[in-house]
Design a protein around this motif. Sequence first.
Motif, PDB file in Angstrom:
ATOM      1  N   ILE A 264       0.837  -1.213   0.000  1.00  0.00           N
ATOM      2  CA  ILE A 264       0.000   0.000   0.000  1.00  0.00           C
ATOM      3  C   ILE A 264       0.865   1.254   0.000  1.00  0.00           C
ATOM      4  O   ILE A 264       0.601   2.205  -0.748  1.00  0.00           O
ATOM      5  N   ASP A 265       1.904   1.265   0.819  1.00  0.00           N
ATOM      6  CA  ASP A 265       2.806   2.431   0.845  1.00  0.00           C
ATOM      7  C   ASP A 265       3.481   2.638  -0.506  1.00  0.00           C
ATOM      8  O   ASP A 265       3.618   3.783  -0.975  1.00  0.00           O
ATOM      9  N   ALA A 266       3.893   1.542  -1.143  1.00  0.00           N
ATOM     10  CA  ALA A 266       4.555   1.657  -2.445  1.00  0.00           C
ATOM     11  C   ALA A 266       3.583   2.176  -3.510  1.00  0.00           C
ATOM     12  O   ALA A 266       3.957   3.007  -4.351  1.00  0.00           O
ATOM     13  N   ALA A 267       2.337   1.706  -3.473  1.00  0.00           N
ATOM     14  CA  ALA A 267       1.336   2.168  -4.433  1.00  0.00           C
ATOM     15  C   ALA A 267       1.051   3.654  -4.233  1.00  0.00           C
ATOM     16  O   ALA A 267       0.901   4.413  -5.208  1.00  0.00           O
ATOM     17  N   ARG A 268       0.987   4.071  -2.979  1.00  0.00           N
ATOM     18  CA  ARG A 268       0.746   5.494  -2.691  1.00  0.00           C
ATOM     19  C   ARG A 268       1.901   6.347  -3.209  1.00  0.00           C
ATOM     20  O   ARG A 268       1.694   7.403  -3.817  1.00  0.00           O
ATOM     21  N   GLN A 269       3.131   5.897  -2.975  1.00  0.00           N
ATOM     22  CA  GLN A 269       4.302   6.645  -3.434  1.00  0.00           C
ATOM     23  C   GLN A 269       4.381   6.698  -4.957  1.00  0.00           C
ATOM     24  O   GLN A 269       4.926   7.649  -5.524  1.00  0.00           O
ATOM     25  N   ALA A 270       3.799   5.673  -5.608  1.00  0.00           N
ATOM     26  CA  ALA A 270       3.781   5.652  -7.072  1.00  0.00           C
ATOM     27  C   ALA A 270       2.675   6.527  -7.647  1.00  0.00           C
ATOM     28  O   ALA A 270       2.535   6.625  -8.871  1.00  0.00           O
ATOM     29  N   GLY A 271       1.867   7.133  -6.765  1.00  0.00           N
ATOM     30  CA  GLY A 271       0.825   8.044  -7.222  1.00  0.00           C
ATOM     31  C   GLY A 271      -0.519   7.399  -7.492  1.00  0.00           C
ATOM     32  O   GLY A 271      -1.411   8.047  -8.047  1.00  0.00           O
ATOM     33  N   ALA A 272      -0.693   6.150  -7.108  1.00  0.00           N
ATOM     34  CA  ALA A 272      -1.970   5.469  -7.335  1.00  0.00           C
ATOM     35  C   ALA A 272      -3.041   6.029  -6.396  1.00  0.00           C
ATOM     36  O   ALA A 272      -2.761   6.373  -5.255  1.00  0.00           O
ATOM     37  N   SER A 273      -4.273   6.092  -6.886  1.00  0.00           N
ATOM     38  CA  SER A 273      -5.382   6.566  -6.054  1.00  0.00           C
ATOM     39  C   SER A 273      -6.210   5.404  -5.512  1.00  0.00           C
ATOM     40  O   SER A 273      -6.888   5.547  -4.497  1.00  0.00           O
ATOM     41  N   LYS A 274      -6.145   4.251  -6.185  1.00  0.00           N
ATOM     42  CA  LYS A 274      -6.895   3.087  -5.742  1.00  0.00           C
ATOM     43  C   LYS A 274      -6.120   1.807  -6.032  1.00  0.00           C
ATOM     44  O   LYS A 274      -5.342   1.733  -6.989  1.00  0.00           O
ATOM     45  N   ILE A 275      -6.357   0.797  -5.185  1.00  0.00           N
ATOM     46  CA  ILE A 275      -5.837  -0.552  -5.404  1.00  0.00           C
ATOM     47  C   ILE A 275      -7.021  -1.504  -5.351  1.00  0.00           C
ATOM     48  O   ILE A 275      -7.956  -1.282  -4.582  1.00  0.00           O
ATOM     49  N   PHE A 276      -6.980  -2.560  -6.160  1.00  0.00           N
ATOM     50  CA  PHE A 276      -8.028  -3.567  -6.016  1.00  0.00           C
ATOM     51  C   PHE A 276      -7.394  -4.945  -5.886  1.00  0.00           C
ATOM     52  O   PHE A 276      -6.204  -5.146  -6.147  1.00  0.00           O
ATOM     53  N   LEU A 277      -8.203  -5.898  -5.471  1.00  0.00           N
ATOM     54  CA  LEU A 277      -7.734  -7.275  -5.347  1.00  0.00           C
ATOM     55  C   LEU A 277      -8.890  -8.225  -5.598  1.00  0.00           C
ATOM     56  O   LEU A 277     -10.062  -7.832  -5.560  1.00  0.00           O
TER      57      LEU A 277
END
Length: 319
Positions: A264-277
């Motif tokens: 989650i931290d890596a996705a946030r740092q990459a600028g993502a606004s949402k993650i799904f699974l």
Amino acid sequence: MTVFEKTGKVALGSRLRILSARMTDDAARIYQMYEVDFSPKWFPVFFLLAQEGEKSVTELAIEVGHSQPSVTKIIKEMIAAGLVQEKLQVDDKRKTVAELTQKGREVAAKVQLQSEDVDLAIDALIAESNHNLWEALAEWEYLLDQESLLRRVQQQKKRRESKDVRIVPYEDKYQSAYKALNVEWISTFFKMEEADYKALDHPHEYILDKGGMIFVALYKDEPLGVCALIKCNEGPYGFELAKMAVSPKAQGKNIGWLLGMAAIDAARQAGASKIFLESNTMLKPAIGLYQKLGFQKIVGIPSPYERCNIQMELSLTHQ
């Protein structure tokens, strides 16, 4: 120095048992002093019958916090002592209830006088003390109802062992562990599918070269957990959280949580606004972990996996 000064709080149960045995021994002598032929362990059940009248074993067990077999044994012992009798309930002839006999009511009158003296003695003991044990017991019972001692120790064990866990980026030397952990996990509950082999046999081509990431959890330098962030090039999601697997021998060490937080931290740092699974509802511990991480159920696009029956998303803009 007593043994408990050496052991510390870990011997709490043993110390309470000794204190309980001491109180029980005194209670037995107190009954003798009042010329009451009575076992201290009967008192909670006897008290309810004396104060509230006839009750079923189930009702008594609930109120005193004992098991039904334990209460049944106490009732039988008091029947043998002539203090209690059983009868069919008036409004339900199929249900047996217990009530005091005439002898039981006579003993209850003696016990009432004894109880008044005991209450005053305990009040005096509390007054001599720096701490009110009676109130503390009620507080501890409440707190342990909220979270048992077992659960509290499990959490401490997790925190301690998680200090030996490191989350590191994927390297080719972890490829065999990355595949083996996922194959072990998937095969335990489902069957391997074509999409699994693509992601596990070709992590660079399928994940890393497309902007995704893979994380490896090392416990004392041994790779025992993995997960991936697969880059999403279409739709509202920056990444898909996928291929999370933890070795059974490492479960209970918070590795799933640490992997999820790292992703989650890596996705946030990459600028993502949402993650799904994608997952399956039969995997209750996994679903519980995702919910703890902040994921919520959604109705998403068709999945390439047969085993998928739930999709979840996490908004990174609201955290």
